[in-house]
Scaffold this motif. Structure first.
Motif, PDB file in Angstrom:
ATOM      1  N   ARG A  48      29.464 107.745 -58.646  1.00 55.98           N
ATOM      2  CA  ARG A  48      28.477 107.477 -57.158  1.00 55.98           C
ATOM      3  C   ARG A  48      27.730 106.184 -57.517  1.00 55.98           C
ATOM      4  O   ARG A  48      26.632 105.994 -56.873  1.00 55.98           O
ATOM      5  N   GLY A  49      28.153 105.425 -58.197  1.00 49.46           N
ATOM      6  CA  GLY A  49      27.914 104.095 -58.099  1.00 49.46           C
ATOM      7  C   GLY A  49      27.254 103.581 -59.468  1.00 49.46           C
ATOM      8  O   GLY A  49      26.959 104.324 -60.508  1.00 49.46           O
ATOM      9  N   THR A  50      26.702 102.266 -59.577  1.00 47.86           N
ATOM     10  CA  THR A  50      26.336 101.625 -60.821  1.00 47.86           C
ATOM     11  C   THR A  50      25.075 102.334 -61.555  1.00 47.86           C
ATOM     12  O   THR A  50      24.837 102.437 -62.790  1.00 47.86           O
ATOM     13  N   GLY A  51      24.077 102.735 -60.500  1.00 50.52           N
ATOM     14  CA  GLY A  51      22.730 103.418 -60.884  1.00 50.52           C
ATOM     15  C   GLY A  51      23.270 104.694 -61.406  1.00 50.52           C
ATOM     16  O   GLY A  51      22.713 105.274 -62.614  1.00 50.52           O
ATOM     17  N   ASP A  52      24.004 105.600 -60.891  1.00 51.19           N
ATOM     18  CA  ASP A  52      24.474 106.944 -61.460  1.00 51.19           C
ATOM     19  C   ASP A  52      25.341 106.574 -62.783  1.00 51.19           C
ATOM     20  O   ASP A  52      25.007 107.626 -63.639  1.00 51.19           O
ATOM     21  N   ALA A  53      26.093 105.712 -63.040  1.00 51.80           N
ATOM     22  CA  ALA A  53      26.660 105.391 -64.346  1.00 51.80           C
ATOM     23  C   ALA A  53      25.944 105.187 -65.144  1.00 51.80           C
ATOM     24  O   ALA A  53      25.831 105.964 -66.394  1.00 51.80           O
ATOM     25  N   LEU A  54      24.652 104.353 -65.109  1.00 51.16           N
ATOM     26  CA  LEU A  54      23.678 104.007 -66.138  1.00 51.16           C
ATOM     27  C   LEU A  54      22.961 105.479 -66.256  1.00 51.16           C
ATOM     28  O   LEU A  54      22.578 105.781 -67.620  1.00 51.16           O
TER      29      LEU A  54
END
Ligand code: UD1
Ligand code: CA
Length: 463
Positions: free
Chosen positions: A85-91
């Motif tokens: 769901r995006g790079t923020g979700d990935a981190l």
């Protein structure tokens, strides 16, 4: 920098749709190594400098099983992002592996050419700051733009699809590499929302949060555009490969290697070179290759996992795989050395000769049109043109042993298991299936006949 604990997260859960591949994007190779391998190697180098040993966290999603299979030896922690769901979700998915101490460096799994010096410069920034690796691009299309205020201080990052026309004119971009003080990370990630053009949780939104919280934000520009290159499609993959090869050849030239055309040498692995090595055009070196002092590699050769000792020469169009070539030996043109081949000092292997799993002792020669497989060939042996070791009986492989100074006449078949004694001579055209005694002449040949008065058939004139 050594005193601030460093944690590294590598984002690699994106699908990589534009590669149009069944292989996960980060497993596509550059310089013979998967993209993600390059990034892991960088992470390893940085963590080796760090005070407290931590392992990099790899965020995977799409093709995770394939990734884990390829990287089964990698010393990393795995974090699964089920639904990207995006790079923020990935981190955020990596948070369970992170502690609130020190700093978290975020790397993208599809940016393989970053230099370790560039990242060290980033780490030299004050530990309490958010640090963004940026780049100034002539064409910033597609990237997140760095928004600075009148004082030049970074205020936010805006993504391409959310940017106003005047923001789109900004040429300083976010490379995707960020350094974040760990104590703030969980709090900021929890505050991300998906109110943006892509409906994603943007990691880049933490920049504005940092500014609002009074945490310093620094944008550090990368020295070259090439190193921040991200791979999204095959065109970028090909460009990245060229850039990688260019860098490697540059290093070889500095080390003192003569490379006839830097654009026509590809190194896909680890190359060790001695002094005064010369490499002609269109050469590919794969795996672990050693070229000792004075080695010359002719045009159009492929060497894979090979050791070429001092002064040896590989003539054009030769393929060497899993072999050792002794000092002063000459191989090719058009030779094929297969795994398990060991050539001692001054051995000659000439055109259209294939050697597999065989040892040729000093000064042995097989100069033309032969197959030498599963053989032990003594010193100074001469293997005549067209000689074949018949090593395979349809079920098993057998060895041929040839003593020192033997002479194998042209077009002989040595039917293994068989041995040829020292100094033995084999008459041309023989099929040898039993031991040939040392010193003597052995041959299997029908006696030559001549029929005097024999008439060659003539064509009848048409009636
Ligand atoms: C991102 C940045 C952008 C920057 C660009 C640099 C955001 C919101 N934007 O954009 O500012 O200029 O990188 O290339 O961060 N990934 C995951 N899970 C996800 C989404 C992405 O692991 O849910 C990984 C991808 O595998 C990739 C990296 O994160 O390694 C970047 O993702 P990508 O979609 O390529 O980022 P951009 O949208 O290009
Ligand atoms: Ca995206």
């Amino acid at each position: 920098m050594g005193s601030t604990p460093l944690q590294i997260v590598i984002l690699a859960a994106g699908q990589g749709k534009r590669m149009r591949s069944s292989l996960p994007k980060v497993l596509h190779p550059v310089g013979g190594q998967p993209l993600i391998g390059h990034v892991l190697a960088l992470a390893e180098q940085l963590l080796a400098d760090a005070a407290k040993a931590t392992r990099p966290v790899l965020v995977h999603g799409h093709g995770g099983d394939q990734l884990q299979a390829v990287l089964s030896d990698a010393d990393c922690l795995w974090s699964h992002q089920g639904n990207p769901r995006g790079t923020g979700d990935a981190l955020a998915s990596a948070l369970p592996h992170l502690t609130p101490d020190g700093r978290v460096l975020v790397l993208c799994g599809d940016v393989p050419l970053l230099r370790v010096e560039t990242l060290r410069a980033l780490l030299a920034a004050p530990a309490d700051a958010v640090v963004i690796l940026t780049a100034l691009l002539d064409d910033p299309t597609g990237y997140g733009r760095i928004l600075r205020d009148a004082h030049g201080d970074v205020r936010a990052i805006v993504e391409q699809r959310d940017a106003s026309p005047e923001q789109l004119a900004v040429r300083e971009i976010n490379t995707g590499t960020l350094l974040i003080p760990a104590e703030h990370l969980a709090g900021w990630l929890a505050r991300l929302d998906a109110h943006n053009a892509q409906g994603e949780l943007y990691l880049t939104d933490i920049v504005a949060m940092a500014v609002a919280d009074g945490v310093p934000v620094l944008g550090v520009p990368a020295a070259s555009e090439a190193e921040i290159m991200g791979i999204n499609d095959r065109e970028q993959l090909a460009r990245c490969e060229r850039e990688f090869q260019r860098r490697q050849v540059e290093r070889l030239l500095i080390e003192g290697v003569t490379v006839r055309d830097p654009a026509r040498l590809d190194v896909r692995g680890k190359l060790d070179v001695g002094r005064d090595v010369e490499i002609d055009i269109n050469v590919i070196l794969e795996g672990a290759v050693v070229l000792a002092d004075g080695v010359r590699i002719g045009a159009h050769c492929i060497l894979r996992n090979a050791v070429i000792e001092a002064g040896a020469r590989i003539e054009p169009f030769s393929l060497i795989d899993g072999a050792r070539v002794g000092p002063g030996a000459v191989v090719g043109p058009y030779a094929r050395l297969r795994p398990g081949t060991e050539l001692a000092t001054d051995v000659h292997v000439g055109n259209f000769v294939e050697v597999k799993n065989s040892r040729l002792a000093a000064g042995a020669k097989a100069n033309h049109l032969s197959y030498v497989g599963d053989a032990d060939v003594g010193a100074r042996v001469n293997i005549g043109a067209g000689t074949i070791t018949c090593n395979y009986d349809g079920a098993s492989k057998h060895r041929t042993v040839i003593g020192d100074d033997a002479f194998i006449g042209s077009n002989s078949s040595l039917v293994a298991p068989v041995s040829i004694g020292e100094g033995a001579t084999i008459g041309a055209g023989s099929v040898i299936s039993r031991e040939a005694p040392a010193g003597g002449l052995t041959l299997t040949r029908a006696p030559q006949k001549s029929l005097p008065g024999w008439q060659r058939p003539r064509k009848q004139p048409p009636e």
